[in-house]
Design a protein around this motif. Sequence first.
Motif, PDB file in Angstrom:
ATOM      1  N   ASN A  93      -6.247  -3.834  -2.662  1.00 13.34           N
ATOM      2  CA  ASN A  93      -5.742  -2.675  -3.395  1.00 13.34           C
ATOM      3  C   ASN A  93      -6.760  -2.147  -4.410  1.00 13.34           C
ATOM      4  O   ASN A  93      -6.833  -0.941  -4.655  1.00 13.34           O
ATOM      5  CB  ASN A  93      -4.426  -3.025  -4.099  1.00 13.34           C
ATOM      6  CG  ASN A  93      -3.235  -2.918  -3.176  1.00 13.34           C
ATOM      7  OD1 ASN A  93      -3.266  -2.193  -2.185  1.00 13.34           O
ATOM      8  ND2 ASN A  93      -2.171  -3.642  -3.486  1.00 13.34           N
ATOM      9  N   SER A 117     -10.410   5.633  -3.167  1.00 12.80           N
ATOM     10  CA  SER A 117      -9.614   6.854  -3.349  1.00 12.80           C
ATOM     11  C   SER A 117     -10.127   7.714  -4.494  1.00 12.80           C
ATOM     12  O   SER A 117      -9.481   8.688  -4.881  1.00 12.80           O
ATOM     13  CB  SER A 117      -8.146   6.486  -3.597  1.00 12.80           C
ATOM     14  OG  SER A 117      -7.601   5.774  -2.518  1.00 12.80           O
ATOM     15  N   SER A 176       0.416   3.956  -2.905  1.00 10.72           N
ATOM     16  CA  SER A 176      -0.012   5.300  -2.527  1.00 10.72           C
ATOM     17  C   SER A 176       0.953   6.362  -3.030  1.00 10.72           C
ATOM     18  O   SER A 176       0.539   7.453  -3.431  1.00 10.72           O
ATOM     19  CB  SER A 176      -0.143   5.409  -1.006  1.00 10.72           C
ATOM     20  OG  SER A 176      -1.127   4.526  -0.514  1.00 10.72           O
ATOM     21  N   SER A 177       2.242   6.047  -3.020  1.00 13.44           N
ATOM     22  CA  SER A 177       3.238   7.043  -3.403  1.00 13.44           C
ATOM     23  C   SER A 177       3.315   7.248  -4.906  1.00 13.44           C
ATOM     24  O   SER A 177       3.771   8.299  -5.368  1.00 13.44           O
ATOM     25  CB  SER A 177       4.617   6.649  -2.866  1.00 13.44           C
ATOM     26  OG  SER A 177       5.109   5.485  -3.518  1.00 13.44           O
ATOM     27  N   ARG A 211       0.835  -1.194   0.000  1.00 15.32           N
ATOM     28  CA  ARG A 211       0.000   0.000   0.000  1.00 15.32           C
ATOM     29  C   ARG A 211       0.879   1.257   0.000  1.00 15.32           C
ATOM     30  O   ARG A 211       0.525   2.276  -0.614  1.00 15.32           O
ATOM     31  CB  ARG A 211      -0.908  -0.019   1.233  1.00 15.32           C
ATOM     32  CG  ARG A 211      -1.920   1.109   1.295  1.00 15.32           C
ATOM     33  CD  ARG A 211      -2.924   1.064   0.148  1.00 15.32           C
ATOM     34  NE  ARG A 211      -3.541  -0.229  -0.015  1.00 15.32           N
ATOM     35  CZ  ARG A 211      -4.564  -0.695   0.718  1.00 15.32           C
ATOM     36  NH1 ARG A 211      -5.082   0.044   1.676  1.00 15.32           N
ATOM     37  NH2 ARG A 211      -5.083  -1.887   0.469  1.00 15.32           N
ATOM     38  N   GLU A 212       2.013   1.191   0.662  1.00 11.17           N
ATOM     39  CA  GLU A 212       2.921   2.348   0.704  1.00 11.17           C
ATOM     40  C   GLU A 212       3.406   2.715  -0.689  1.00 11.17           C
ATOM     41  O   GLU A 212       3.393   3.890  -1.081  1.00 11.17           O
ATOM     42  CB  GLU A 212       4.113   2.033   1.608  1.00 11.17           C
ATOM     43  CG  GLU A 212       5.126   3.167   1.700  1.00 11.17           C
ATOM     44  CD  GLU A 212       6.339   2.807   2.537  1.00 11.17           C
ATOM     45  OE1 GLU A 212       7.206   3.687   2.721  1.00 11.17           O
ATOM     46  OE2 GLU A 212       6.435   1.646   2.997  1.00 11.17           O
TER      47      GLU A 212
END
Length: 303
Positions: free
Chosen positions: A208, A215, A173-174, A169-170
């Motif tokens: 995800n 999102s 997200s980035s 997820r990191e």
Amino acid sequence: MYVEGVIFDVQRYAIHDGPGIRTNIYLKGCPLRCWWCQNPEGIEQKLQLMYFEFKCLHCHLCASLCPKKAIEIDENDVHIIKREICDGCGICSNQCPSSALKLVGRRISVDHLLEEIKRDTLLYDASGGGVTFTGGEPFFQPEFLKEVLMACKELDIHTAVETSGFVSREILSSLMKDIDLFLHDIKLIEDEEHRIYTGVSNRLILSNIRFLVDSGRRKDIIIRLPVIPTITDTDHNVNGIAEFLASLKLEEIHLLPFHDVKEKYERLGMPYKMTVHSAPSQERMKEIKERFEEIGMKVVLYG
């Protein structure tokens, strides 16, 4: 910051992997081990030799040139490549007079890759196209992918990423803000089956997809389902995936029929687990198409 990646192909004038005319960049390396993988040369991140036996002149030049002694010729004049010690230097493939040996993969900087991408900007502008990062698994090289994505966005180039969704997820997200379109695989809805046929759990993958939808990226997701006879094309799997996608109100799915690529595996010296070697029937593809149309999805069939 100097960042280098490993790619194994650049395909120009692509029209099936996002809107308009596109440049597909194939990145090497993937955390999954799907039995049916159509691009086995993208599984390992290291550079690999492909051996085309039918082209071989049996001159034995490769064996004599290899500094690692990774190529041997047995008593039957069969070439044996010791892939565990081959470092992908490319000396043998560069000197092979018949191109029977091909080095798959090349290391490339972000700047050099951008130069290749920018060659097609006029096509992108005229067609509404852009760049699609595929593989392999693009997120397997996150630093390289991030730098290239950021550079593309600075040039106002549309970006797409074809992904298994098996990414932290990191990292997701980035990088997601610089990705215009996600071509997101779903293979198997049952976790146990997913582990058997891909080597990993599907929990992160499904999570995800939900994360992207939550999102606000629902309209930026196209689902891709590889249709593998007796594995992913079962009624149980198709219905389970349909229910999951309906719950997220996703709008488009691409059905990708299996093609037997056993020869690719043999040329790379890799094991091939598939026992099914035929493509799904047109009738079965039509049935699956109709099932996803029932939940209101746009369905694209590939040949």
